[in-house]
Design an enzyme around this catalytic site. Structure first.
Site, PDB file in Angstrom:
ATOM      1  N   VAL A 140       0.865  -1.169   0.000  1.00 33.00           N
ATOM      2  CA  VAL A 140       0.000   0.000   0.000  1.00 33.00           C
ATOM      3  C   VAL A 140       0.905   1.223   0.000  1.00 33.00           C
ATOM      4  O   VAL A 140       1.806   1.337   0.834  1.00 33.00           O
ATOM      5  CB  VAL A 140      -0.937   0.023   1.220  1.00 33.00           C
ATOM      6  CG1 VAL A 140      -1.832   1.270   1.194  1.00 33.00           C
ATOM      7  CG2 VAL A 140      -1.782  -1.239   1.276  1.00 33.00           C
ATOM      8  N   CYS A 141       0.690   2.104  -0.955  1.00 31.92           N
ATOM      9  CA  CYS A 141       1.428   3.362  -1.045  1.00 31.92           C
ATOM     10  C   CYS A 141       2.936   3.097  -1.123  1.00 31.92           C
ATOM     11  O   CYS A 141       3.398   2.317  -1.934  1.00 31.92           O
ATOM     12  CB  CYS A 141       1.053   4.261   0.127  1.00 31.92           C
ATOM     13  SG  CYS A 141       1.496   5.984  -0.090  1.00 31.92           S
ATOM     14  N   THR A 142       3.714   3.710  -0.220  1.00 28.90           N
ATOM     15  CA  THR A 142       5.169   3.586  -0.284  1.00 28.90           C
ATOM     16  C   THR A 142       5.686   2.250   0.243  1.00 28.90           C
ATOM     17  O   THR A 142       6.901   2.030   0.266  1.00 28.90           O
ATOM     18  CB  THR A 142       5.839   4.741   0.482  1.00 28.90           C
ATOM     19  OG1 THR A 142       5.291   4.792   1.806  1.00 28.90           O
ATOM     20  CG2 THR A 142       5.595   6.065  -0.227  1.00 28.90           C
TER      21      THR A 142
ATOM     22  N   THR B  76       2.671   3.434  -6.938  1.00 28.38           N
ATOM     23  CA  THR B  76       2.726   3.943  -5.574  1.00 28.38           C
ATOM     24  C   THR B  76       2.040   5.295  -5.600  1.00 28.38           C
ATOM     25  O   THR B  76       1.453   5.680  -6.620  1.00 28.38           O
ATOM     26  CB  THR B  76       4.183   4.035  -5.072  1.00 28.38           C
ATOM     27  OG1 THR B  76       4.178   4.373  -3.675  1.00 28.38           O
ATOM     28  CG2 THR B  76       4.982   5.080  -5.842  1.00 28.38           C
TER      29      THR B  76
END
Length: 376
Positions: free
Chosen positions: A142-144, A162
């Protein structure tokens, strides 16, 4: 069937919402399956929520109760276990990752952390992911959290995404990763036999979209939609959807006369939005307008018009039951045929299939149906 074990492998300074959103989605899915278990598959397929499954469950009798629902078991774990400080500061209690050595892992999820150009990652967590990723049926970020998967070598040669703000950094740091900054999530099944499936997603809300996609893959569309409704998520978004709305992306990449122009375009989608008409609106010659627009926005006026119209049509399909002909006219496509072609190009599905997949539970009836139901 045994519960699917979802492991969140978290680093210090975890972005808390990156984990909380997917955790809640899995929990809501489990509640949905449990609530409809008495009614068997029919209750879920008919979209019966919670208490509404009661009579159906009684009617199903022993056949319904014999099928155990697929449940999720979630674990939040870190290298050292114990209390982990999160961003923006709320501490959480975690298990030690090494304590999971003898436990099966169905899905490994790595949530994000704040990153900067030096991108200091916890080396012990990178090493653990590298050693244990093959134990999982699928690996996600998730994300970074994508930085951790990339550092562990899991994204080499793969498509990944990302948060749009950190995508250039990810691409520079890990040049073997094919970074795509636009999609809200990407599923990459690999290119060689035996490679596992890796999912990557954008920021906080995209983590919920990712979890709903995983739930749909596991237990079907109906359960995923019920979980979304329990979360009061407006609609379940497809992975290919852009992180930006078309209007927001246009406004973020231009200012001055084009900022006002984009607002006007969004309000006049059924009008003539040719280069000549837009140039007249900005008091420029068509040639000057087209050149300056591409220089400042980064794409042609026609592509912006197409994106705005497609986004408006997608929203209309999800929020209403208006006939396709009406939506096509209101959004500037002119005909149902043009609308169908645009949806097939962009989403790979027809407009009615899109509506069926993403329509909100509380969508009102169509205007035609409403008018037909009125007395007199």
């Amino acid at each position: 069937m045994a519960a699917r074990h979802i492991v969140f492998a978290v680093a210090p300074d975890l972005v808390l919402l990156d984990a909380c959103g997917p955790l809640e989605a899995f929990w809501r899915a489990e509640l949905t399956v449990a609530a409809t278990a008495g009614g068997g598959a029919a209750g879920i397929a008919n979209g019966v929520d919670g208490a509404g499954a009661g009579e159906a469950g009684k009617a199903a009798g022993s056949a319904g109760s014999a099928a155990r629902p697929v449940a999720y078991r979630t674990t939040v774990a870190s290298i050292d276990g114990g209390i982990v400080q999160t961003f923006p500061g709320l501490p959480i209690v975690t298990e030690r990752l090494d304590s999971l050595a003898d436990q099966p892992i169905d899905t490994l999820i790595v949530p994000g952390v704040p990153v900067d150009e030096p991108c200091t990652l916890q080396p012990e967590l990178v090493a653990w992911i590298r050693r244990h990723a093959t134990r999982a049926r699928r690996v996600c970020s998730v994300c970074t959290g994508a930085f951790y998967l990339a550092a562990a070598g899991l994204l080499d040669g793969r498509r990944a995404t990302t948060h749009w703000r950190d995508a250039p950094h990810l691409a520079r740091r890990f040049p073997n990763v094919h970074v795509e900054p636009d999609p809200i999530f990407i599923r990459d099944a690999g290119r060689r036999e035996g490679e596992g499936v890796v999912w990557t997603s954008a920021g906080v809300t995209a983590g919920i979209d990712l979890a709903l996609a995983l739930i749909e893959e596991d237990v079907g569309h109906a359960v995923a939609m019920q979980a979304a409704r329990r979360l009061v998520v407006f609609m379940k978004r497809p992975g290919g959807q852009s992180q930006f709305s078309a209007a927001l992306a246009a406004q973020a990449s231009a200012n001055g006369p084009f900022e006002a122009l984009h607002s006007w375009m969004a309000a006049h989608l059924r009008d003539d939005l040719s280069v000549e008409r837009l140039a007249e609106r900005t008091r420029m010659s068509p040639r000057t307008f087209a050149r300056r627009y591409v220089d400042e926005v980064g794409r042609t006026p026609a592509k912006t018009v197409s994106a705005l119209r497609l986004e408006a049509a997608s929203r209309a399909l999800a929020e209403s039951r208006r006939p396709l002909k009406r939506i096509a006219l209101d959004c500037g496509f002119g005909s149902e045929q043009n609308l169908r072609r645009a949806f097939l190009r962009r989403f790979g599905v027809l407009p009615l299939d899109y509506r069926e997949r993403f329509m909100s539970a509380g969508t009102p009836p169509s205007e035609t149906a409403f008018e037909a139901a009125q007395p007199g």
